[in-house]
Design an enzyme around this catalytic site. Structure first.
Site, PDB file in Angstrom:
ATOM      1  N   ASN A  17       0.706  -0.993  -0.529  1.00  0.00           N
ATOM      2  CA  ASN A  17       0.289  -0.221  -0.305  1.00  0.00           C
ATOM      3  C   ASN A  17       1.246   1.051   0.122  1.00  0.00           C
ATOM      4  OD1 ASN A  17      -1.837   2.122   0.084  1.00  0.00           O
ATOM      5  ND2 ASN A  17      -2.359   0.946   2.621  1.00  0.00           N
ATOM      6  N   TRP A  18       0.985   1.917  -1.315  1.00  0.00           N
ATOM      7  CA  TRP A  18       1.810   3.421  -1.340  1.00  0.00           C
ATOM      8  C   TRP A  18       1.148   4.298  -0.647  1.00  0.00           C
ATOM      9  CZ3 TRP A  18       4.323   2.611  -7.014  1.00  0.00           C
ATOM     10  CH2 TRP A  18       4.695   2.078  -7.630  1.00  0.00           C
ATOM     11  N   HIS A 103      -9.632   1.396   4.556  1.00  0.00           N
ATOM     12  CA  HIS A 103      -8.168   1.900   5.254  1.00  0.00           C
ATOM     13  C   HIS A 103      -8.927   2.965   6.090  1.00  0.00           C
ATOM     14  CE1 HIS A 103      -4.562   2.789   6.326  1.00  0.00           C
ATOM     15  NE2 HIS A 103      -4.199   1.730   5.254  1.00  0.00           N
ATOM     16  N   GLU A 155      -6.162  -5.185  10.526  1.00  0.00           N
ATOM     17  CA  GLU A 155      -5.001  -3.488  10.743  1.00  0.00           C
ATOM     18  C   GLU A 155      -5.508  -2.638  12.061  1.00  0.00           C
ATOM     19  OE1 GLU A 155      -2.898  -2.461   6.788  1.00  0.00           O
ATOM     20  OE2 GLU A 155      -4.609  -1.429   6.900  1.00  0.00           O
TER      21      GLU A 155
HETATM   22  P1  PGA Z   1       2.170  -0.220   7.693  1.00  0.00           P
HETATM   23  O1  PGA Z   1       1.134   0.509   6.921  1.00  0.00           O
HETATM   24  O2  PGA Z   1       2.727  -0.709   7.098  1.00  0.00           O
HETATM   25  O3  PGA Z   1       3.316   1.579   8.179  1.00  0.00           O
HETATM   26  O4  PGA Z   1       1.976   0.075   8.784  1.00  0.00           O
HETATM   27  C1  PGA Z   1       0.435  -0.606   6.227  1.00  0.00           C
HETATM   28  C2  PGA Z   1      -1.130   0.205   6.422  1.00  0.00           C
HETATM   29  O5  PGA Z   1      -1.620   1.166   6.308  1.00  0.00           O
HETATM   30  O6  PGA Z   1      -2.059  -0.241   5.286  1.00  0.00           O
END
Ligand code: PGA
Length: 233
Positions: A17-18, A103, A155
Site C-alpha cells: 500500500n503506497w 482503510h 489492521e
Molecule cells: P504500515 O501501514 O505497514 O506502514 O504500518 C500499513 C497500512 O496502513 O496499510
C-alpha cells in the site's frame, strides 16, 4: 461472480500500500528494480499505487510479463456519472484486480462510515474487482456479507507505522484469534497489516488462519520490499 483465484490456489498475498506517495519516475524506478527479481509462484504480489500510476504500472507489468497484480487504494461508492473527483469501479477495473476499501486512514480523514464502505464493496464486486476490506474490529463487519470473493485485512490503527510514533505491530496471538473468528463465519482470506517489516513478516505468515500481509511504509523502498518478500518464503 469471479472466484478469488488466489484463495483457491492457496497463494500467500503480499499487498503493497503506497498510500499517497510516488511520482511516475519514482514508480518506474521501483517497478524496474522488482522486475529484476524472480519471486516464488506461490505468492500473489499486489501493488496498490495512487490512481495516477495505475495505467503506467499496468502497461509496464504487461509489456514485461511480470507476475504482479494491481490494486487501487479507493473506489467511488457511486456507479459513475456526475460525481466530480470520483473514480468508479468500471474505470479502475481497466487496470486493477483489487481495491482497498475502508482503510482506517479513510475512515478517519474522509469520514467513511459503514454505509459508504458497504456501497464501495458492492460497486467493486459488481465489476469483479476483489475488495480488500480493512477493519480493526469485528463490529466493522456487522453490515458486510462475508464471502470468498473478498479479502479481509485486519489492521488495528495503533499498529500502523505512520499513525503515531509509538505504533507497534499487533501481537500475533491477537491477529490469529481475529482471523480464526472470521474463518468461523466464512471462508474468506484474511491478511494482517500494521508495522510489517523484514524481521516480523514470517511470524504473521506462519499463523494458520492468516493468508498474507498488507505492507505500508516498508513497501515504498524497492530494496526493502524485495527483502521483505524474500523473508516471507
Ligand atoms: P504500515 O501501514 O505497514 O506502514 O504500518 C500499513 C497500512 O496502513 O496499510
Amino acid at each position: 461472480m469471479k472466484t478469488n483465484p488466489l484463495y483457491h490456489m492457496k497463494k500467500t498475498l503480499i499487498i503493497a500500500n503506497w498510500k499517497s506517495n510516488k511520482t511516475k519516475s519514482e514508480a518506474r524506478n521501483w517497478i524496474f528494480e522488482l522486475s529484476q527479481q524472480k519471486f516464488p509462484d506461490n505468492l500473489e504480489i499486489v501493488i496498490s499505487p495512487s490512481f495516477t500510476l495505475l495505467d503506467f504500472l499496468d502497461s509496464f507489468i504487461k509489456v514485461n510479463d511480470l507476475p504482479f497484480k494491481l490494486g487501487a487504494q479507493n473506489i467511488s461508492s457511486f456507479e459513475g456519472g456526475p460525481y466530480t473527483g470520483e473514480v468508479s469501479a468500471k474505470q479502475i477495473r481497466e487496470f486493477a484486480d483489487y481495491v482497498l476499501i475502508g482503510h482506517s486512514e479513510r475512515r478517519k480523514n474522509f469520514s467513511e462510515n459503514d454505509e459508504i464502505i458497504k456501497s464501495k464493496i458492492q460497486q467493486a464486486q459488481l465489476l469483479k474487482l476483489t475488495p480488500i476490506i480493512c477493519v480493526s474490529d469485528l463490529y466493522q463487519l456487522e453490515n458486510i456479507e462475508l464471502n470468498e470473493n473478498m479479502v479481509l485485512a485486519f489492521e488495528p490503527p495503533g499498529a500502523i507505522s505512520t499513525s503515531s510514533s509509538d505504533s507497534k505491530a499487533e501481537d500475533p496471538s491477537i491477529v490469529s484469534d481475529f482471523a480464526k473468528k472470521i474463518k468461523e463465519k466464512a471462508d474468506v482470506p484474511v491478511v494482517y497489516g500494521g508495522s510489517i517489516d523484514t524481521s516480523n513478516i514470517k511470524s504473521y505468515l506462519a499463523l494458520d488462519d492468516i493468508d498474507g500481509v498488507l505492507v505500508g511504509g516498508n513497501s515504498l523502498d524497492a530494496e526493502i520490499f524485495i527483502d521483505l518478500i524474500k523473508n516471507a518464503v
